[in-house]
Write a protein that holds these residues in place. Structure first.
Motif, PDB file in Angstrom:
ATOM      1  N   LYS A   1      34.535  51.177  40.573  1.00  0.00           N
ATOM      2  CA  LYS A   1      33.514  52.093  41.095  1.00  0.00           C
ATOM      3  C   LYS A   1      33.044  51.559  42.432  1.00  0.00           C
ATOM      4  O   LYS A   1      33.182  50.373  42.709  1.00  0.00           O
ATOM      5  CB  LYS A   1      32.311  52.119  40.146  1.00  0.00           C
TER       6      LYS A   1
ATOM      7  N   ILE B   1      26.965  49.909  41.362  1.00  0.00           N
ATOM      8  CA  ILE B   1      27.028  49.216  40.079  1.00  0.00           C
ATOM      9  C   ILE B   1      25.711  48.480  39.823  1.00  0.00           C
ATOM     10  O   ILE B   1      25.213  47.776  40.709  1.00  0.00           O
ATOM     11  CB  ILE B   1      28.214  48.219  40.068  1.00  0.00           C
ATOM     12  N   PRO B   2      25.133  48.660  38.615  1.00  0.00           N
ATOM     13  CA  PRO B   2      23.885  47.948  38.320  1.00  0.00           C
ATOM     14  C   PRO B   2      24.038  46.445  38.534  1.00  0.00           C
ATOM     15  O   PRO B   2      25.091  45.885  38.238  1.00  0.00           O
ATOM     16  CB  PRO B   2      23.637  48.251  36.832  1.00  0.00           C
ATOM     17  N   MET B   3      23.027  45.806  39.024  1.00  0.00           N
ATOM     18  CA  MET B   3      22.965  44.362  39.298  1.00  0.00           C
ATOM     19  C   MET B   3      23.912  43.955  40.430  1.00  0.00           C
ATOM     20  O   MET B   3      23.497  43.382  41.421  1.00  0.00           O
ATOM     21  CB  MET B   3      23.270  43.520  38.034  1.00  0.00           C
ATOM     22  N   LYS B   4      25.209  44.259  40.260  1.00  0.00           N
ATOM     23  CA  LYS B   4      26.195  43.883  41.254  1.00  0.00           C
ATOM     24  C   LYS B   4      25.885  44.539  42.597  1.00  0.00           C
ATOM     25  O   LYS B   4      26.075  43.946  43.650  1.00  0.00           O
ATOM     26  CB  LYS B   4      27.561  44.363  40.771  1.00  0.00           C
TER      27      LYS B   4
ATOM     28  N   LEU C   1      26.707  41.601  29.544  1.00  0.00           N
ATOM     29  CA  LEU C   1      26.513  42.130  30.893  1.00  0.00           C
ATOM     30  C   LEU C   1      27.596  43.135  31.257  1.00  0.00           C
ATOM     31  O   LEU C   1      27.361  44.035  32.062  1.00  0.00           O
ATOM     32  CB  LEU C   1      26.523  40.979  31.893  1.00  0.00           C
TER      33      LEU C   1
ATOM     34  N   THR D   1      26.466  46.477  30.885  1.00  0.00           N
ATOM     35  CA  THR D   1      25.565  46.949  31.943  1.00  0.00           C
ATOM     36  C   THR D   1      26.321  47.315  33.212  1.00  0.00           C
ATOM     37  O   THR D   1      26.076  48.342  33.838  1.00  0.00           O
ATOM     38  CB  THR D   1      24.529  45.835  32.296  1.00  0.00           C
ATOM     39  N   THR D   2      27.251  46.453  33.621  1.00  0.00           N
ATOM     40  CA  THR D   2      27.911  46.660  34.919  1.00  0.00           C
ATOM     41  C   THR D   2      29.177  47.503  34.775  1.00  0.00           C
ATOM     42  O   THR D   2      29.769  47.898  35.770  1.00  0.00           O
ATOM     43  CB  THR D   2      28.301  45.311  35.563  1.00  0.00           C
ATOM     44  N   GLY D   3      29.591  47.778  33.528  1.00  0.00           N
ATOM     45  CA  GLY D   3      30.809  48.579  33.334  1.00  0.00           C
ATOM     46  C   GLY D   3      32.069  47.812  33.708  1.00  0.00           C
ATOM     47  O   GLY D   3      33.134  48.404  33.846  1.00  0.00           O
ATOM     48  N   ALA D   4      31.951  46.497  33.892  1.00  0.00           N
ATOM     49  CA  ALA D   4      33.122  45.698  34.278  1.00  0.00           C
ATOM     50  C   ALA D   4      34.068  45.553  33.094  1.00  0.00           C
ATOM     51  O   ALA D   4      33.653  45.546  31.938  1.00  0.00           O
ATOM     52  CB  ALA D   4      32.673  44.324  34.766  1.00  0.00           C
TER      53      ALA D   4
ATOM     54  N   ILE E   1      20.193  37.286  32.487  1.00  0.00           N
ATOM     55  CA  ILE E   1      20.136  38.693  32.907  1.00  0.00           C
ATOM     56  C   ILE E   1      18.888  38.937  33.748  1.00  0.00           C
ATOM     57  O   ILE E   1      18.944  39.589  34.792  1.00  0.00           O
ATOM     58  CB  ILE E   1      20.175  39.619  31.675  1.00  0.00           C
TER      59      ILE E   1
ATOM     60  N   VAL F   1      21.910  37.474  36.989  1.00  0.00           N
ATOM     61  CA  VAL F   1      23.275  36.949  36.828  1.00  0.00           C
ATOM     62  C   VAL F   1      24.136  38.009  36.147  1.00  0.00           C
ATOM     63  O   VAL F   1      23.754  38.538  35.113  1.00  0.00           O
ATOM     64  CB  VAL F   1      23.254  35.664  35.965  1.00  0.00           C
ATOM     65  N   PHE F   2      25.267  38.343  36.742  1.00  0.00           N
ATOM     66  CA  PHE F   2      26.118  39.391  36.171  1.00  0.00           C
ATOM     67  C   PHE F   2      27.594  39.004  36.170  1.00  0.00           C
ATOM     68  O   PHE F   2      28.465  39.814  35.839  1.00  0.00           O
ATOM     69  CB  PHE F   2      25.958  40.703  36.950  1.00  0.00           C
TER      70      PHE F   2
END
Lengths: 200, 200
Positions: free
Chosen positions: A51, A56-59, B44, B47-50, B165, B169-170
């Motif tokens: 994406k 991206i959240p946080m990132k 995480l 959250t970040t979709g990683a 979090i 930190v992600f």
């Protein structure tokens, strides 16, 4: 004469912009040249499921902070365009059109486009905006606008994007030195060591 | 005495392993210390979709190549475990259990666990595998196995993950130097410049 280092980038990529400020000078230290290769990341995002970084959240928050910090480290002006990420197909087409007749002028245009987008936070999405930057560098804006609609130039860009994918390019910036791939602004140092040592 | 540099990592992160080989020595150059903080990236990723890096088309192949190359540059042994990515909750709990009584021993255990996972390509997922590494370093494996089931230790790890979090930190590795965040193995150099100059 060894082949130039391929420098793949998307005009919509802020880390690509940061790399563009330094890559020519850095590579020249090792008596090598750079082949600038703008391409469109959008197609690849479908493959890798990536994406847009800043969404991206946080990132995303970290990336904003890191971009500004990375720019400051080398004294590079940096401003994120209001509209971001943005479509960069017009910028890419203009580049390849100009590169057909004058590769150095195409690199200068790429630098001008990047400066407008990320140095000044301006827009380079619309054909007329790309033509304006070209006009500032002495090119005929009508010729640029015509080229952006030329089916041959459209095909040329498509073929460049296909070539990038075939070579395994999936991000921006992305460097290939004698077949060796380096992804990311933060791999510029490794690229330098690679050129310096001939690889390890 | 300034606060130690926080070093966040997931035991399942190969770039975290590479960072672990260099971070103590590098930070010591600037008369600073490192607080090792293993955590669990899995939470995480929601959250970040990683996705796990090596499972991503194109990017995964590049990462395998880049990991081996990055390890070679510093002469670090590197082998990807057969089972990867793997659950690292047992390794994390063992670390925090030991850190309660002896922080230095916990860091040594972390190094031993990382060596087994990415230096030798072994497994550190199962409690008994973690206990084996601890036993090699002179700890009682039964005590370790008991600690891994201790609700207090489980809570301690949960609280450490929550703190990570909260601090933004992600990813792994992730460094925080006096509030300044640095994400990625390839930001170690920037962290060094930051410590050297006091920031820019």
């Amino acid at each position: 004469m060894p082949k130039p280092i391929e420098f793949y980038f998307d005009f919509s990529s802020p880390y690509g912009y940061l790399a563009a400020q330094r890559v020519n000078e850095m590579v020249a230290e090792y008596d090598r040249e750079v082949a600038w290769r703008p391409f469109l990341l959008g197609t690849l995002f479908k493959t890798t499921g990536a994406k847009p970084l800043l969404d991206i959240p946080m990132k995303g928050d970290y990336a904003r902070h890191d971009l500004a910090r990375s720019a400051r480290l080398f004294g590079t002006p940096f401003e994120l365009p209001e509209r971001f990420p943005f479509m960069s197909v017009a910028a890419c087409r203009a580049f390849y059109w100009l590169a057909e007749s004058d590769e150095a002028a195409a690199v200068e245009l790429a630098q001008g486009l990047y400066d407008r987008a990320f140095g000044e936070g301006g827009s380079i999405t619309e054909p007329k905006e790309v033509a304006e930057v070209a006009e500032d560098q002495g090119h005929d804006p009508q010729e640029v606008l015509a080229a952006l609609q030329d089916p041959r130039i459209k095909d040329l860009l498509r073929s460049e994007v296909d070539t990038a994918i075939e070579k395994g390019v999936f991000g921006s910036p992305f460097f290939i030195a004698d077949g060796e791939p380096f992804w990311g602004y933060d791999r510029l140092e490794d690229l330098g060591i690679w050129l310096d040592t001939g690889g390890w």
